[in-house]
Design a protein around this motif. Sequence first.
Motif, PDB file in Angstrom:
ATOM      1  N   ASN A   1      -4.131   6.035  -6.955  1.00 37.84           N
ATOM      2  CA  ASN A   1      -3.050   6.330  -6.020  1.00 37.84           C
ATOM      3  C   ASN A   1      -2.352   7.622  -6.442  1.00 37.84           C
TER       4      ASN A   1
ATOM      5  N   TYR B   1       8.959  12.169  -4.697  1.00 39.32           N
ATOM      6  CA  TYR B   1       8.269  11.219  -5.562  1.00 39.32           C
ATOM      7  C   TYR B   1       8.550  11.443  -7.042  1.00 39.32           C
TER       8      TYR B   1
ATOM      9  N   THR C   1       8.998  -3.463  -7.472  1.00 36.87           N
ATOM     10  CA  THR C   1       8.971  -2.433  -6.431  1.00 36.87           C
ATOM     11  C   THR C   1      10.364  -2.184  -5.877  1.00 36.87           C
TER      12      THR C   1
ATOM     13  N   GLY D   1      -8.377  10.615  -9.022  1.00 35.63           N
ATOM     14  CA  GLY D   1      -7.215   9.914  -9.549  1.00 35.63           C
ATOM     15  C   GLY D   1      -6.627  10.642 -10.734  1.00 35.63           C
TER      16      GLY D   1
ATOM     17  N   ASP E   1      -0.845  11.488  -5.773  1.00 34.11           N
ATOM     18  CA  ASP E   1      -0.382  12.448  -4.780  1.00 34.11           C
ATOM     19  C   ASP E   1      -1.050  13.784  -5.050  1.00 34.11           C
TER      20      ASP E   1
ATOM     21  N   LYS F   1      -5.810   5.815 -12.245  1.00 25.22           N
ATOM     22  CA  LYS F   1      -4.914   5.422 -11.156  1.00 25.22           C
ATOM     23  C   LYS F   1      -5.333   6.210  -9.930  1.00 25.22           C
TER      24      LYS F   1
ATOM     25  N   ALA G   1       0.818  -1.211   0.000  1.00 21.59           N
ATOM     26  CA  ALA G   1       0.000   0.000   0.000  1.00 21.59           C
ATOM     27  C   ALA G   1       0.855   1.267   0.000  1.00 21.59           C
ATOM     28  N   TYR G   2       2.144   1.134   0.332  1.00 24.60           N
ATOM     29  CA  TYR G   2       3.000   2.315   0.408  1.00 24.60           C
ATOM     30  C   TYR G   2       3.631   2.661  -0.928  1.00 24.60           C
ATOM     31  N   HIS G   3       4.004   3.917  -1.079  1.00 28.53           N
ATOM     32  CA  HIS G   3       4.782   4.364  -2.224  1.00 28.53           C
ATOM     33  C   HIS G   3       6.221   3.909  -2.004  1.00 28.53           C
TER      34      HIS G   3
END
Lengths: 434, 434
Positions: free
Chosen positions: B191, B211, A44, B168, B193, B189, A15-17
């Motif tokens: 997820n 990121y 990942t 998203g 930011d 997407k 679930a984390y970036h």
Amino acid sequence: IEEQNDKALKKQLDAYHYADIAEILDELNLDNAIYIIKLLGSETTSDILMELDEDNREKVLKNLSAKEIAEEVEELDTDDAADIIAELSEERQQAVIDQIEDEEHKAEITELLAYDEDTAGSLMAKELVKVYETWTVAGCMRRIRGQAQEVTRVHSIYVVNKEEKLIGRLSLKDLIVAKSEQKISDLVKVNVDYVNVNDDVEDVAKIMAKYDLEAIPVVDDNKTLLGRITIDDIVDVLKEEADKDYQMAAGITGDVEADDSIFELTKARLPWLFLGLVGGVGAFLIMEGFEGLFTGKAVILFFFTPLIAAMAGNVGVQSSAIIVQGLANDDVRGSVNSRLIKEMLLAALNGFILAIFLFLFVWAFKGEIITALAISISLVAVIIVAGLIGTFVPLFLNKRGIDPAIATGPFITTSNDILGILLYFWIAKTILGI
Amino acid sequence: IEEQNDKALKKQLDAYHYADIAEILDELNLDNAIYIIKLLGSETTSDILMELDEDNREKVLKNLSAKEIAEEVEELDTDDAADIIAELSEERQQAVIDQIEDEEHKAEITELLAYDEDTAGSLMAKELVKVYETWTVAGCMRRIRGQAQEVTRVHSIYVVNKEEKLIGRLSLKDLIVAKSEQKISDLVKVNVDYVNVNDDVEDVAKIMAKYDLEAIPVVDDNKTLLGRITIDDIVDVLKEEADKDYQMAAGITGDVEADDSIFELTKARLPWLFLGLVGGVGAFLIMEGFEGLFTGKAVILFFFTPLIAAMAGNVGVQSSAIIVQGLANDDVRGSVNSRLIKEMLLAALNGFILAIFLFLFVWAFKGEIITALAISISLVAVIIVAGLIGTFVPLFLNKRGIDPAIATGPFITTSNDILGILLYFWIAKTILGI
């Protein structure tokens, strides 16, 4: 986390970036970090590896086999892959490269490893979207679908001719807005910025910042398209550059961090402190030389040496910092002489204002006009000379092709300390007629 | 250029990039600069205006009417337009806004002007490509063609629900690769930011750098999509931040440049020099207080005060710079106490090495072991205390919510100078038993 409950942990981490996982790993001990890296898929973990602290990454890589590293590397863009491999020892580099299965990826990484650090080549990635000028928009869209899947982010589409030479660029937007039967050669924007593969990274950063570019194509001397550099790499370059200059100004070399070992920090700090020690000994010898001259009431002159040294140092650092920053931002214009004249006027103005306060203080405190005058006049002279040295040294270093940032900090402080004290005693001696 | 040969000049300038023209204008006198700006179309000049030096832009804007400025502003993206208008006086701001013909542009600029400086709102642009989750890919492509023409660069496509809330993002690439009958809600997407419109710009910069983002959507407290921030604005923020910290460390405030007037430079430099003057007077008073104690052979102690002051200053600047930089990069971990213990060990190690050299020098030069010992031991103590102060002050300021960068440079140098000299005389007095 310590219970080695694999499934639950994996689910939680998914679930984390990746940048957040990297931050967590930086705080864990090595065994746990490696345990987690082996637990997660290489898709990942390759991204996590890139985000780890350099020191921690080195430790983690030491604990992975060449095959495991090769698997990570296969998931990365060529530029990141080459960066990771470049951190390994020479033998391991070859071992990892041999384990890479994708032949094209292998060839591209080998090419990137050959470029010098600090050149555009060392920052560029081979992944890009390239079209030929003879294609139509419809044909182009079809082929781009294929190419784009390999490229993490499409910034610009680069247009080349038959000889693979860069002739312009297109944005995805242009392509979407265009009619499908149009030719690429009708749409191409020929006014494209590019850099040579041997250009210095700092120059690349300047160009990209100046023209607000998000990606820039890299070409060789024949203008053959070799790769592209994206703005996120430039952001890192700018940050490193700023950190380096800041440390240099504070008398620290070698890109250390607060968390480095005491030994590394000593290596970065001690040489500059030693320079200060030598300067202090120099100041001692000067004062020793003047010892006989200033006795009785004139002994008070010795008590102002810290003040004189501090002012000489501060003014020197101020003026050199302005020049160093101006040079970095390309806004130091005009001749060296005009700079020096301006700094002289500025230092004279500041020195005069400060000298008035010092004069009043010494006069009120000691009641001796002549001593007060001697000290104040010396102060003005010391400030002017310190300002001139602070201005001249970075300009001179820059002309000689040496990074002027080295001039700020302990280097200029120490030399200004010694020179300031010498000048101070000499002028005071003259005025007091001893 | 001076011959006012309009046509030839215009043709020549059209070949240049606007950033290059801005550089040329920065070097010209005001009349010529305005002449050229009036000569070129507002499409080019609006971009040139953005690239001019702030001081020069102010002068140019003073010479344009509200109507002319409004024309320039209409050509700019909302974020740049708001920046330009924000630089005007309050009455002129209203006059220019009233002259903007495009009602939507006007409303958006007015909204952006309302955000505080240093918040995400002040950096964001209203231009973005937005799609609703219920659309299909084909419908989406059609509408994007319309929206994209207004947006200079499409980074991401933001997906919102019926209530305009961000749910998203999509990349143009995803859209191109997808089949035309697919629904957006299948591709999105989630997820993504994002930042709040009231977040601090430095935090936005950190998130985007961490990121590796090229654009980030900005939302309000209800997660309603308001705008987006692009990486080129962040590059500027990072550069300004680095420049500011560098200047602060050198004892310069107020974001001055080498080309600013002597008066402005004095305003930025004199306060810090005055601090140094006060420190020097403090050192004088301390030495004056010890005058009676050190006579005869012990007078040599006075000659080492510049050395002691320099070492205290250098060590303080080094340790504070490492902490300030660590805080900025979020890599100062662990408790304040562990930091202080580490710095104490480090300073003790460095101090001990330096003290050996100083001891040998004084012993060889003066032949007095006890004096040499007194001076060397004091040096170690001074270095340890300077290191502790240099570490503690920025950590303390940071906890109190004050920018720790202020702690490096003259502030720490001056306080360490005084404290160092006091400590030095006090320890030497104790050891020599006077």
